[in-house]
Write an enzyme that holds these catalytic residues in place. Structure first.
Site, PDB file in Angstrom:
ATOM      1  N   THR A   1       0.804  -1.028  -0.069  1.00  0.00           N
ATOM      2  CA  THR A   1       0.017   0.098  -0.032  1.00  0.00           C
ATOM      3  C   THR A   1       0.807   1.165  -0.137  1.00  0.00           C
ATOM      4  OG1 THR A   1      -1.957  -1.259   1.172  1.00  0.00           O
ATOM      5  CG2 THR A   1      -1.952   1.315   1.298  1.00  0.00           C
TER       6      THR A   1
ATOM      7  N   ARG B   1       1.816   7.479  -6.265  1.00  0.00           N
ATOM      8  CA  ARG B   1       1.034   8.662  -6.559  1.00  0.00           C
ATOM      9  C   ARG B   1       1.323   9.937  -6.118  1.00  0.00           C
ATOM     10  NH1 ARG B   1      -2.414   4.092  -4.843  1.00  0.00           N
ATOM     11  NH2 ARG B   1      -2.990   5.145  -3.048  1.00  0.00           N
TER      12      ARG B   1
ATOM     13  N   SER C   1       1.646  -8.363  -2.546  1.00  0.00           N
ATOM     14  CA  SER C   1       0.269  -7.975  -2.279  1.00  0.00           C
ATOM     15  C   SER C   1      -0.623  -8.982  -2.604  1.00  0.00           C
ATOM     16  CB  SER C   1       0.339  -7.014  -3.793  1.00  0.00           C
ATOM     17  OG  SER C   1      -0.889  -6.269  -3.438  1.00  0.00           O
TER      18      SER C   1
ATOM     19  N   ASN D   1      -3.397 -12.613   2.148  1.00  0.00           N
ATOM     20  CA  ASN D   1      -3.015 -13.709   2.806  1.00  0.00           C
ATOM     21  C   ASN D   1      -4.298 -14.126   3.745  1.00  0.00           C
ATOM     22  OD1 ASN D   1      -2.927 -11.174   4.230  1.00  0.00           O
ATOM     23  ND2 ASN D   1      -1.010 -11.615   5.444  1.00  0.00           N
ATOM     24  N   CYS D   2      -5.365 -13.356   3.965  1.00  0.00           N
ATOM     25  CA  CYS D   2      -6.362 -13.574   4.643  1.00  0.00           C
ATOM     26  C   CYS D   2      -7.522 -14.494   3.996  1.00  0.00           C
ATOM     27  CB  CYS D   2      -7.343 -12.286   5.190  1.00  0.00           C
ATOM     28  SG  CYS D   2      -6.605 -11.162   6.258  1.00  0.00           S
TER      29      CYS D   2
ATOM     30  N   THR E   1      10.677   5.431  13.081  1.00  0.00           N
ATOM     31  CA  THR E   1      11.285   4.797  14.288  1.00  0.00           C
ATOM     32  C   THR E   1      12.053   5.648  15.152  1.00  0.00           C
ATOM     33  OG1 THR E   1      12.994   4.101  12.910  1.00  0.00           O
ATOM     34  CG2 THR E   1      11.317   2.666  12.815  1.00  0.00           C
TER      35      THR E   1
ATOM     36  N   ILE F   1      15.132   5.865  14.641  1.00  0.00           N
ATOM     37  CA  ILE F   1      16.220   6.580  13.727  1.00  0.00           C
ATOM     38  C   ILE F   1      15.623   7.328  12.603  1.00  0.00           C
ATOM     39  CG2 ILE F   1      18.006   5.969  12.317  1.00  0.00           C
ATOM     40  CD1 ILE F   1      18.757   3.745  13.865  1.00  0.00           C
TER      41      ILE F   1
ATOM     42  N   ILE G   1      14.040   6.274   8.931  1.00  0.00           N
ATOM     43  CA  ILE G   1      13.312   4.849   8.936  1.00  0.00           C
ATOM     44  C   ILE G   1      12.054   4.839   9.484  1.00  0.00           C
ATOM     45  CG2 ILE G   1      14.006   2.584   9.593  1.00  0.00           C
ATOM     46  CD1 ILE G   1      16.757   3.188   9.608  1.00  0.00           C
TER      47      ILE G   1
ATOM     48  N   TYR H   1     -33.909   1.240   7.472  1.00  0.00           N
ATOM     49  CA  TYR H   1     -34.844  -0.078   7.982  1.00  0.00           C
ATOM     50  C   TYR H   1     -35.778  -0.569   7.072  1.00  0.00           C
ATOM     51  CZ  TYR H   1     -39.197  -1.873  10.076  1.00  0.00           C
ATOM     52  OH  TYR H   1     -40.076  -2.832  10.243  1.00  0.00           O
TER      53      TYR H   1
END
Length: 816
Positions: A14, A21, A38, A41-42, A272, A274, A277, A426
């Site tokens: 992602t 973009r 990509s 995995n689910c 992070t 650092i 990164i 409803y």
């Protein structure tokens, strides 16, 4: 600007697409140590089970198509093995083992998590797998096909473990699930997991709770899985789904800061410790929005959101702050859907946070529209402000949209009052005028305001010996089973029994799901009772939570059958058509009432087939048959619809029979109105709880049985004298005290009508409908000149021997 992304699934993929973009001119390198990027995995378990037939559908993008579309340098089978932050270089190992270095300006880590493989003896044997990526999937799929797998053990009952159990079952494999905890799906509370336990068992899954694996052993017949209890489960394959841990080896090597929970520490911009990164996905630790405490969140949705945010921050300079994830998840467990968001009660308790909870049972859409399926919703919230902490939902349809709505409110600091104010679409096929989340909000607000003092099933277990427990359901529901020690006082009769309820002792009320218990609670509070609580979630929640999980036995079949249920159909049943009852969408006691009505009109040996969406009805059907003398033929479940086939017992009268020694006999010797009333009240009460009741009418008591419109019969002079002196029917009965020439009896009937008390004639009719046996004394009839034609048609004639035979089988005999 040169960006390097390590990890090409979920958050990494992602981020790459978003970076392109945002910055068309940038140089972007994507490293993935596996062959695929990509991918879904689910969806891997569903491909193994054959639900997803085509493997290619799991591959959202190929390295080639992804690289071409976004002008990305995609390098699969290239593993980053070290980072040098000082000179901004990464050492990379290719598939052939050779290494090279690549520079970067900004780096993103999306390494994911790795499956836990404890150091157990035999864990590396052939046939023992973990499932995390496409390569794992291919190996499992190939093994099942080539080895003709018929038995599998899934170790770990989390979301992935149960999804795999279902899909192995779809593939024709008998599945055993071993879980160290006392429940499946650890993120949800025990009471919500309990129905999932029953559903798994119904589907033929052998469930081993509070069991741990000690070792594995390969044999000529497969793999033996040894448990800490000493049991052994034979299997053809084993799937380890014990859990995952963040993949942090690369971060440790680079000197990145790790958090309290062992994940990579990141700030609000996902950077992070650092500079330049960044990190996203399963490997990072981030504060929970509701608690501020650091936690790990292994879910795809937050990882993808983080990927979009981090791309903007890497390209535009830390412009977007990440709000954090509350942990919203959902799983399909055979026909059942289980979802949760935010913090469960056990997590709040663990962290020492004050909270209240509510449990409501609704249906997925309007109950009168076909196929309304049960839906249970649990909320956790602040006991004073009503701030929402979490929600859990189980059901068959509509679970996802309810949890999604609540998750949106929680992330924005919403309260239970927001649930009440939420405007829902409803129409009968989709929802109800009062949506389940609105109902949950109303109940929660009643708990907060004090309008409904509540008690949970756990609290009741601890306090049961010190409270008066009142079951406000109907006698028919009560006969299906109740909480031990509970007294059955139906809601509609409660006001007439206030004298039986102590005002100086704590009282707990309950019904099927909580509504009638609440109404009964308001009645008692309105009459001055102070210590009255309603059981949250009612008997449905309590019975599911305390129901024992049966110990699996060897060579179990996968069909759903109750113990001691025969597949044989009696010859009587073959001669009579099966009566089919559709009770789908009906909440308790709807299905029970329909069954009772059908049984009352069925012939011995005839079968009744009931299809219901009330799991409690199906679960208790066997016990109900045992207490009524009927026979449970079979039961099955499919997509939240429970089919139960019951055969009427050959010796089963229309009244609910009970074992010998538990009947009740009453002798009515008097024709006083008040004494006759007492007789029928007692008889109806006993019959309602499943007792076999007989009333022996002798001497003056015969007047209670006289018809109002009697046929003309020939009598001798003594018979005519008795006829003139005695009441002509029950309408002419007098009071034993304060009759005042008939004024007292008329006043009594007036007050009974005004206060909603059934008349004597109504009580008598109810007794007959419940199968109470009316026996008129033959000797008394002869003495008093009363003929059979003058008495009600339902009356049987008997003598002393008849009464004594009934008395021998009873444990209570009353003379009135």
């Amino acid at each position: 600007m040169k960006y390097m992304i390590i990890g090409g699934v979920a958050g990494g993929a992602t981020a790459v697409a978003r970076l392109r973009r945002v910055d068309e001119k940038a140089e972007i390198v994507l490293l993935e140590k596996g062959k695929y990027i990509s991918y879904a995995n689910c969806g891997l378990p569903y491909y193994i089970g054959g639900v997803i037939a085509e493997r290619e559908k799991l591959l959202v993008q190929t390295p080639e198509s992804f690289g071409k579309r976004f002008r990305i340098d995609v390098r699969v089978e290239n593993e980053a093995i070290s980072i040098q932050p000082d000179n901004k270089k990464v050492t990379i190992r290719k598939a052939d083992g050779s290494t090279y270095e690549e520079s970067y300006d900004k780096l993103l880590l999306s390494p994911g998590a790795t499956p836990v493989r404890p150091p157990l003896e035999g864990i590396d044997l052939e046939g023992i797998f973990t499932l995390r990526n496409v390569e794992d999937t291919d190996r499992i799929k190939s093994y099942i096909s080539s080895k003709c797998v018929k038995r599998a053990v899934v170790v770990g009952a989390g979301f992935i473990g149960l999804e795999m159990a279902e899909n192995l079952h779809h593939a024709g494999v008998h599945v055993s699930v071993v879980e160290m905890g006392n429940q499946v799906m650890a993120p949800i509370d025990f009471s919500m997991a309990a129905p999932v336990h029953q559903h798994l068992i119904q589907k033929g899954v052998a469930l081993y709770l509070e069991e741990g694996v000690t070792r594995f052993e390969r044999t000529d017949k497969g793999i033996n899985v040894f448990l800490k209890s000493g049991k052994t489960i034979p299997a053809d394959m084993v799937l380890l789904s014990i859990g995952v841990r963040p993949a942090t080896d690369l971060a440790k090597q680079a000197g990145l800061r790790l958090g309290e929970t062992g994940g990579i520490w990141v700030d609000e911009h996902l950077e992070t410790s650092i500079k330049d990164i960044y990190a996203v996905g399963d490997a990072i630790e981030y504060p929970h929005p509701l608690t501020g405490k650091p936690w790990l969140n292994y879910l795809a949705n937050p990882a993808n959101r983080q990927g979009r945010i981090v791309a903007d921050n890497m390209a535009l300079g830390n412009v977007v702050a990440y709000e954090g994830a509350i942990g919203t998840s959902i799983a399909k467990v055979f026909d059942m859907t289980v979802a949760s968001t935010g913090l469960a009660a056990k997590r709040l308790k663990q962290w020492g946070m004050d909270y209240c909870s509510s449990v409501t049972h609704s249906v997925s859409h309007a109950g009168y529209y076909p196929d309304a399926l049960p839906l249970t919703l649990k909320l956790t919230f602040h006991p004073k402000t009503g701030k929402l902490y979490g929600a859990q939902c189980i059901g068959y349809e509509g679970v996802d949209k309810r949890i999604d709505q609540i998750a949106g409110l929680i992330k924005r600091g919403g309260t239970v009052y927001d649930l009440m104010e939420t405007e829902h679409t409803y129409a009968p096929p989709f929802s109800s005028a009062k949506d389940p989340i609105a109902i949950a909000g109303y109940v929660a607000s009643n708990i907060i305001s004090g309008a409904m003092p509540a008690i949970t099933w756990r609290e009741l277990l601890a306090e049961k010996e010190n409270v008066m427990l009142i079951d406000t359901r109907t006698p028919e529901e009560y006969s299906f089973g109740s909480i031990p020690g509970a007294v059955n006082i139906p809601l509609d009769e409660l006001r007439n029994h206030l004298s039986e309820i102590p005002s100086d002792k704590p009282v707990v009320l309950f019904c099927a799901v909580g509504l009638r218990g609440y109404l009964a609670q308001r009645i008692l509070i309105g009459n001055g009772y102070k210590q009255v609580r309603n059981l949250i979630g009612g008997y449905k929640t309590y019975s599911a939570a305390v129901a024992p999980v049966p110990v699996p036995v060897a060579d179990e079949t996968v069909c759903y059958k109750s113990e001691a249920v025969s597949d044989e159909v009696s010859s009587c049943a073959c001669e009579s058509p099966v009566v089919k009852i559709n009770a789908c969408g009906l909440q308790c006691p709807g299905p029970i009432m329909k069954v009772k009505q059908a049984m009352d009109h069925a012939e011995p040996g005839q079968q009744i087939e009931v299809v219901a969406t009330d799991a409690g009805f199906a679960r208790d059907a066997s016990a109900w048959c045992d207490t009524t003398g009927n026979k449970l033929i079979r039961k099955s479940e499919s997509k939240g619809r429970y089919t139960v086939v019951i055969e009427k017992g050959n010796s089963c009268p229309t009244a609910t029979p009970v074992p010998a020694g538990r009947g009740k006999t009453l002798i009515l010797f008097s024709d006083d109105l008040d004494k006759a009333l007492a007789t029928f009240v007692l008889a109806n009460g006993a019959a309602a709880t499943g007792q076999k009741v007989s009333i022996f009418f002798t001497f003056w008591g015969l007047n209670v049985l006289k018809k109002v419109q009697k046929p003309k019969v020939e009598k001798d002079i003594f018979g005519r004298m008795f006829g003139m002196m005695l009441p002509s029917s029950s309408l002419k009965l007098k009071l034993s005290q304060m009759n005042m020439f008939g004024l007292g009896s008329r006043m009594m009937r007036f007050l009974m009508k005004r206060k909603g008390v059934d008349s004597l004639e109504s009580l008598r009719a109810q007794a007959l409908e419940q199968g109470v046996e009316f026996i008129a004394c033959q000797m008394s009839m002869d003495m008093m000149g009363i003929s059979r034609e003058e008495l009600l048609d339902e009356v049987t004639i008997g003598g002393v021997a008849t009464y004594m035979e009934r008395a021998d089988k009873a444990n209570v005999n009353l003379f009135i």
